[in-house]
Design a protein around this motif. Structure first.
Motif, short mmCIF file in Angstrom:
data_model
loop_
_atom_site.label_atom_id
_atom_site.label_comp_id
_atom_site.label_asym_id
_atom_site.label_seq_id
_atom_site.Cartn_x
_atom_site.Cartn_y
_atom_site.Cartn_z
N GLU A 147 -2.34 1.96 -6.32
CA GLU A 147 -2.59 1.90 -7.68
C GLU A 147 -1.32 1.12 -8.47
N ASN A 148 -0.67 0.21 -7.61
CA ASN A 148 0.78 -0.55 -8.07
C ASN A 148 -0.02 -1.97 -8.65
N PRO A 149 0.94 -2.56 -9.60
CA PRO A 149 0.60 -3.62 -10.20
C PRO A 149 0.58 -4.77 -9.21
N LYS A 201 5.26 -1.78 5.96
CA LYS A 201 4.08 -1.46 6.51
C LYS A 201 4.23 0.25 7.08
N GLY A 202 3.54 1.24 6.52
CA GLY A 202 3.87 2.70 6.98
C GLY A 202 2.78 2.63 7.95
N PHE A 262 0.86 -1.11 0.03
CA PHE A 262 0.08 0.08 -0.05
C PHE A 262 0.97 1.40 0.08
N GLU A 263 2.23 1.30 0.56
CA GLU A 263 2.98 2.38 0.79
C GLU A 263 4.25 2.12 0.26
N GLY A 264 4.83 3.31 -0.37
CA GLY A 264 6.25 3.31 -0.42
C GLY A 264 7.11 3.40 0.63
#
Lengths: 337, 427
Positions: free
Chosen positions: B232-234, B387-388, B222-224
């Motif tokens: 919206e990542n593959p 996990k952010g 979910f988070e960088g």
């Protein structure tokens, strides 16, 4: 009962004026007081002020736990306010704009009204019927009256567990019964109207008896000789109920309607405990999310107290509007009865 | 005048009396609290420990209470992490009311670390090197303060119903089953085979559980790494498409719901993703059901699901005693006891090669060598998802999105759109 009976109020000037309480006419008071000893003056003060002093604890407590939170919530609603971090920037009406622009808010308003109509409506009608039945001469009246109140004594959480088993989507009592007679299951937690019905039945189960008892008390207070007179005039039981009982208990009915409106619009425990989804905010698609649940969701799941406060205030205004509407409608209906 | 005086006297006496009572109350409070903090010889200090689900801490707590007179441990349990989390945040905000030791689910830990000022730094020489490195890192905040003592980790295997496999004509031996389910494609294909023979039983317990298992194998779900939200990542879109494309294999029930629990008793499903701590849940929910087994395999490699921490809120009156208790409850010995009871797999290095773990066999799971399997499953873990602070909140929205497709209230497209707008509101 907090409402006086308009029809039994004596004609003439309203009670409670200076003449009724002070003891001395207003014009003679000032010169008379100068001649009083300070003990007499104390006693005069005692008569004038004591009543207010005696009722003041309620108003002081009300100020503390009623007005203060209300005002403070209004204050918080104008800020960006995090549950943990506390007060942030002043944002003006932005929180209200955000809430009103959120589709979940409108969905919750519709859900709340729908559950309210499905619960309060039948609840009051059934309560009236039950109360009317209970006023007739029954053996062991206390037993019947207490039985009616029994569901009210059960904690909402326990009610929710029972109804959770009854309204289970897959292995619930009703759906297994429907399955036996060859009907398809009802998706109690998915279908919007079905979920409202399930929740409303939980509310009705709990509150009908309570309202019935209050209405019963009012019915018992109607003078018996009126019924005798009606009977002599040839009125049947039904006619007596419509033309005599209903108008006589109108103030109590108003009280019951107003409290059940307030309760209905604030509904929270039942839908939340009915919810099976991990987030507990009213179904996967918020099929039965209510406004109070949205307040909780903003405040305690998303930790945005500003948005939660703004939503609370919108709910408060909604309830005030409904209470006024109720009042007007019951007043008007009363005139035609 | 006489009369008036006596009245005034009575009034002032009453006033003095009530003030005296108040003062007595005050000094009373002071007395007891100073007694707690000081010598500690009189009253034992009670340390409350709040947990959710099944931590298996009953044994260690009983052992402690039997031995210690100065500190008593009292456990408070609630059903799920979601409930525990709401309680936690409410009381954090209130500044009081939390237990002396609070359990935090692994996925919720990043959000706790973001508020680490509200918790006690538990770093101490006694616990140096106690945990697996990645577990300890997950309990340490950005400033290097150790906030959480790790309890368990959640290496995942597959729990399955051998009797239902047999009925469906599938191999039921646990080694053969392991050979069958090596990748997610295999897992879903076998599920189709199963469904063809057993239309009334779902292949797996919940879409949410499978989604969670797949997310645990994604590096940045979910988070960088800089905490920017990117849903919206593959990889995430792949998880979404796979799970929502296979809802027919699922019970379509929310995990942890009443119906889900009832499904254990009704042959509701044949397999489920099982981290160690889930074994206790399965055994409890399926009590009396025969045929459960545990296979040494997980689709797509290893994966860690959950595993928790104990933290000490700064609002506690007894931070030292609470830390002592937390250290005891997360010691290798305590966690081995918890493992024996509820299957929570220890995160402590010294516990991993202990015979109590490696030789462990579970009769409920057809005498499966559960300890050995979980140890191998733990070794197979290659990815630790980032996990952010918003991870737990986004996960909840993602689970709701899957549920909307499960229960048929939305099409996958509608539901994904709602998910995106839900996530927008979080940021």
């Amino acid at each position: 009962m907090p409402f006086t009976r308009p029809r039994t109020r004596p004609p003439g000037p309203r009670p409670g004026g200076a003449a009724a309480t002070g003891g001395s006419p207003a014009g003679t008071r000032a010169p008379a007081r100068t001649g009083l000893t300070w003990r007499q003056r104390l006693s005069w003060l005692d008569v004038r002020l004591s009543p207010y002093l005696y009722i003041s604890p309620f108003f002081l407590v009300f100020l503390l736990i009623g007005i203060f939170p209300l005002a403070y919530t209004a204050y918080v609603s104008f800020f960006d306010w995090s549950l943990i971090g506390g007060q942030g920037e002043y944002v003006g009406l932005q929180n209200y704009r955000d809430v009103l622009g959120n589709p979940y808010f409108w969905k919750s308003v519709v859900n709340t009204l729908s559950i309210f109509v499905l619960s309060s409506g039948p609840q009051i009608v059934i309560a009236l019927v039950v109360a009317a039945l209970l006023t007739t001469y029954l053996r062991v009246p206390t037993f019947w009256r207490m039985s009616v109140l029994l569901p009210f004594v059960v904690a909402p959480a326990a009610t929710a567990i029972i109804f959770g088993n009854v309204f289970g989507d897959r292995y619930g009592l009703i759906n297994q019964g429907l399955d036996l007679i060859g009907l398809g299951p009802i998706q109690w937690h998915v279908d919007r109207l079905a979920s409202h019905l399930a929740i409303a039945s939980m509310v009705n189960w709990r509150w009908t008896g309570y309202n019935a008892l209050i209405l019963l008390a009012a019915m018992q207070a109607v003078p018996r000789d009126l019924y005798e007179a009606a009977e002599i005039d040839g009125a049947g039981k039904v006619r007596q109920f419509w033309s005599l009982t209903l108008p006589m208990i109108r103030p109590t009915l108003l009280f019951v309607i107003v409290t059940s409106t307030i309760g209905g619009l604030q509904i929270f425990a039942e839908p939340r405990l009915f919810d099976n989804t991990p987030a507990h905010n009213g179904g996967s698609d918020r099929q039965f999310s209510t406004v109070t649940m949205l307040v909780y969701d903003y405040g305690w799941r998303l930790r945005e107290l500003g948005l939660a406060s703004a939503t609370s205030w919108l709910l408060f205004l909604m309830i005030v509007a409904f209470a006024i509407l109720n009042f007007v409608l019951v007043r008007r209906a009363g005139r035609h009865l | 005048m006489q009369h008036r005086n006596s009245r005034a006297l009575a009034l002032s006496a009453a006033l003095a009396l009530s003030l005296g009572t108040l003062a007595a109350c005050g000094s009373d409070d002071g007395g007891s609290s100073s007694g707690d903090g000081g010598s500690g010889t009189t009253e034992p200090v009670t340390i409350s420990v709040a947990t959710f689900n099944e931590f298996g801490l009953e044994g260690p707590i009983e052992a402690w209470n039997a031995e210690h007179d100065d500190i008593k441990i009292e456990q408070k349990k609630v059903g799920t992490w979601d409930e525990a989390k709401e309680n936690l945040y409410t009381k954090l905000a209130a500044g009081s009311g939390l237990s002396d030791v609070e359990a935090i689910e692994g996925d919720g830990m990043p959000a706790i670390l973001a508020e680490s000022d509200a918790f006690v730094d538990l770093a101490s020489d006694d616990v140096e090197g106690r945990w697996l490195d990645w577990k300890q890192a997950a309990g340490t905040d950005a400033d290097g303060r150790l906030i959480g003592y790790g309890t368990d980790i959640g290496p995942e295997g597959i729990c399955y119903r051998a009797d239902l496999f047999e009925k469906a004509g599938l191999p039921s031996d646990r080694d053969e089953v392991a050979g069958l389910l090596g990748t997610w494609d295999d897992y879903f294909a076998t599920g189709q085979q199963f469904a063809a023979k057993m239309p009334k039983t779902a292949w797996y317990d919940s879409s949410g559980g499978v989604a969670q298992a797949m997310l645990n194998q994604v590096a940045n779900p979910f988070e960088g790494d800089d905490n920017t939200i990117n849903v919206e990542n593959p990889e995430l879109e792949n998880v979404w498409a796979t799970v929502t494309g296979n809802v027919d294999l699922s019970t379509r029930l929310p995990q942890w719901s009443d119906d889900w629990t009832a499904a254990f008793q009704n042959n509701g499903f044949a397999t489920m993703a099982c981290p160690g701590w889930m074994l206790g849940v399965v055994e409890g929910n399926a009590s009396g059901v025969k045929g459960w087994d545990f296979a040494n395999v997980f689709p797509g490699g290893g994966g860690n699901w959950g595993g928790s921490f104990l933290v000490v809120p700064a609002q506690t009156e007894h931070p030292e005693e609470a830390q002592q208790v937390a250290a005891y409850l997360t010691s290798p010995e305590s966690q081995l006891m918890a493992y024996a009871d509820k299957g929570t797999f220890p995160s402590q290095v010294d516990a991993l090669d202990d015979d109590a773990l490696t030789q462990d066999v579970r009769p409920f799971f057809n005498d499966a060598p559960v300890g050995e399997i979980l140890a191998e499953r733990a070794a197979a873990i290659t990815v630790q998802p980032y996990k952010g602070p918003k991870y737990s909140d986004i996960l909840q929205a993602f689970q709701a999105a899957i549920l909307r497709v499960d229960d048929g209230s939305n099409t996958p497209e509608q539901s994904w759109k709602t998910f995106l707008s839900d996530v927008d509101q979080l940021s």
